[in-house]
Design a protein around this motif. Sequence first.
Motif, short mmCIF file in Angstrom:
data_model
loop_
_atom_site.label_atom_id
_atom_site.label_comp_id
_atom_site.label_asym_id
_atom_site.label_seq_id
_atom_site.Cartn_x
_atom_site.Cartn_y
_atom_site.Cartn_z
N PHE A 1 -46.23 71.46 8.09
CA PHE A 1 -45.64 71.39 9.14
C PHE A 1 -44.61 72.88 9.39
N ILE A 2 -44.63 73.30 8.29
CA ILE A 2 -43.52 74.43 8.10
C ILE A 2 -43.94 75.74 7.65
N ASP A 3 -43.15 76.79 7.83
CA ASP A 3 -43.65 78.22 7.45
C ASP A 3 -42.86 78.66 6.32
N THR A 4 -42.11 77.79 5.75
CA THR A 4 -41.29 78.05 4.29
C THR A 4 -41.35 76.80 3.49
N ILE A 5 -41.97 76.75 2.24
CA ILE A 5 -41.86 75.58 1.50
C ILE A 5 -40.65 75.57 0.72
N PRO A 6 -39.59 74.41 1.10
CA PRO A 6 -38.25 74.47 0.45
C PRO A 6 -38.39 74.17 -1.00
N VAL A 7 -37.20 74.47 -1.62
CA VAL A 7 -37.14 74.18 -3.17
C VAL A 7 -36.50 72.69 -3.05
N ASN A 8 -37.07 71.76 -3.68
CA ASN A 8 -36.32 70.60 -3.67
C ASN A 8 -35.91 70.17 -5.19
N ASP A 9 -35.69 69.10 -5.42
CA ASP A 9 -35.02 68.51 -6.81
C ASP A 9 -36.02 67.70 -7.14
N ASN A 10 -37.02 67.47 -6.68
CA ASN A 10 -38.40 66.53 -6.95
C ASN A 10 -39.16 67.28 -8.11
N PHE A 11 -39.05 67.75 -9.27
CA PHE A 11 -39.82 68.60 -9.88
C PHE A 11 -39.96 68.09 -11.23
N MET A 12 -40.97 68.58 -12.01
CA MET A 12 -41.29 68.15 -13.49
C MET A 12 -41.46 69.40 -14.43
N ILE A 13 -40.68 69.46 -15.45
CA ILE A 13 -41.06 70.35 -16.43
C ILE A 13 -42.14 69.88 -17.42
N SER A 14 -43.16 70.76 -17.82
CA SER A 14 -43.87 70.56 -18.81
C SER A 14 -44.15 71.95 -19.64
N PRO A 15 -44.45 72.02 -20.68
CA PRO A 15 -44.79 73.20 -21.63
C PRO A 15 -45.52 74.15 -20.66
N GLY A 16 -44.93 75.44 -20.55
CA GLY A 16 -45.51 76.51 -19.82
C GLY A 16 -45.71 76.39 -18.12
N ASN A 17 -45.11 75.12 -17.58
CA ASN A 17 -45.33 75.22 -16.20
C ASN A 17 -43.83 74.39 -15.52
N ILE A 18 -43.86 74.35 -14.18
CA ILE A 18 -42.84 73.70 -13.50
C ILE A 18 -43.78 73.24 -12.16
N MET A 19 -43.47 71.77 -11.80
CA MET A 19 -44.07 71.47 -10.64
C MET A 19 -43.22 71.03 -9.72
N PHE A 20 -43.48 70.92 -8.63
CA PHE A 20 -42.71 70.67 -7.53
C PHE A 20 -43.45 69.56 -6.63
N ASN A 21 -43.06 68.43 -6.35
CA ASN A 21 -43.87 67.28 -5.63
C ASN A 21 -43.19 67.11 -4.16
N TYR A 22 -44.01 66.96 -3.20
CA TYR A 22 -43.47 66.57 -1.96
C TYR A 22 -44.23 65.58 -1.27
N VAL A 23 -43.55 64.43 -0.97
CA VAL A 23 -43.98 63.29 -0.64
C VAL A 23 -44.71 63.42 0.74
N PRO A 24 -45.39 62.34 1.27
CA PRO A 24 -45.82 62.47 2.62
C PRO A 24 -44.96 62.48 3.84
N TYR A 25 -45.13 63.37 4.72
CA TYR A 25 -44.31 63.68 5.81
C TYR A 25 -43.13 64.81 5.20
N GLU A 26 -43.04 65.23 4.15
CA GLU A 26 -41.80 66.15 3.90
C GLU A 26 -42.25 67.52 4.18
N ILE A 27 -43.37 67.77 3.89
CA ILE A 27 -44.02 69.29 4.50
C ILE A 27 -45.33 68.99 5.13
N ALA A 28 -45.88 67.82 5.07
CA ALA A 28 -47.34 67.88 5.78
C ALA A 28 -47.54 66.34 6.40
#
Length: 358
Positions: free
Chosen positions: A301-328
Amino acid sequence: MKKIAFLLLFAVAAINIYAGDKSWYKFFTGKIDSYPVTMCLVKYGEEVRGFYYYDKFKQPMDVYGNVTGDSISIYSYSGYDDTEAFKGVLKGISYSGVWDKPSKSRVFDFSLTEDKKQSSNFEFVYVEGKEKYFKDMEAPFCSYTEGTIWPTDEFDNAQFIRNYILKSKNMKTGASEIGEQMLANKKKFFMEFKEYNKDLKRDDMGDGWSYSLESQNISIPVFFNDRLFVLSNFDYSYTGGAHGNYGTGFTNLDLKRKKVLSIDDVVTKKGKEKLPALLEKYFKIQRGVPQEKTLMDAGLFIDTIPVNDNFMISPGNIMFNYVPYEIASYADGEIKITIPISEISDFLKPEVKDLFKE
């Protein structure tokens, strides 16, 4: 018939009010073919939910499914048109069967073994119930499920995590309260259902489905070690219309500093400014979208993916999650974007760098 299952835990003892195998937490290690994996699952009633990851990459993926006797079928949605299925049998401490990934035409055997020591760290507390508005008709109905992982005294940081769970649910402190408060939440939900439909007449409701109410809220661990505990909270609700709404929230608990982490606790201001470009880059990589295409051309829906606080840390990675309707759209489901920590290592705050290590 109304069905209720719950577990009340007290400071000095655990009392299983519903006898049998209605709920459990299990931690497995093993292999899919020759690839080492780790999986944690919770069972509540006839449903299971959890996470698994390949030990080499440590990028947790959610799984969900059902239990029939000793058979467990679980599914993972890891990207656009990319599903996986585990279909196997649980016998004692062994869960084994066949893993299938249709998009890659891959079918492998899998074999997992429960680590009883790790499993002893947690129990699963839940309540559930279902009532029909008209006793002789399937709909409208009210369905409620609420459950959470609950650390046992075996877990070193049990009290910190218990307190966070209670606070996140707006519950009173004290382990003996959680089961009672879940039951109170269920009772309130059923009362709201009756109030919602108090003027409903049989002749006016059609098939009755749109007058139903459903709620499911499940909190389970994703990843943990002696420094970090990542908790997921899956929430689903139906209040009428074509479909329900759902989403998963992630919380990162710094066990050493006893702190709930926001993204501002993890990356510097400069790093946060760089994240939108990295989110776009890795969204396109994970979806097989050419980098020169715009995000809107790629279906967002958007031309820039926002940084949110719905993220997860794991060894070597950071994952951001976007729920339905948030960006698509709803049809796109939840969009998870994983960024290798090597991309932002220069912008991590010093006090959290050890959380990304093995």
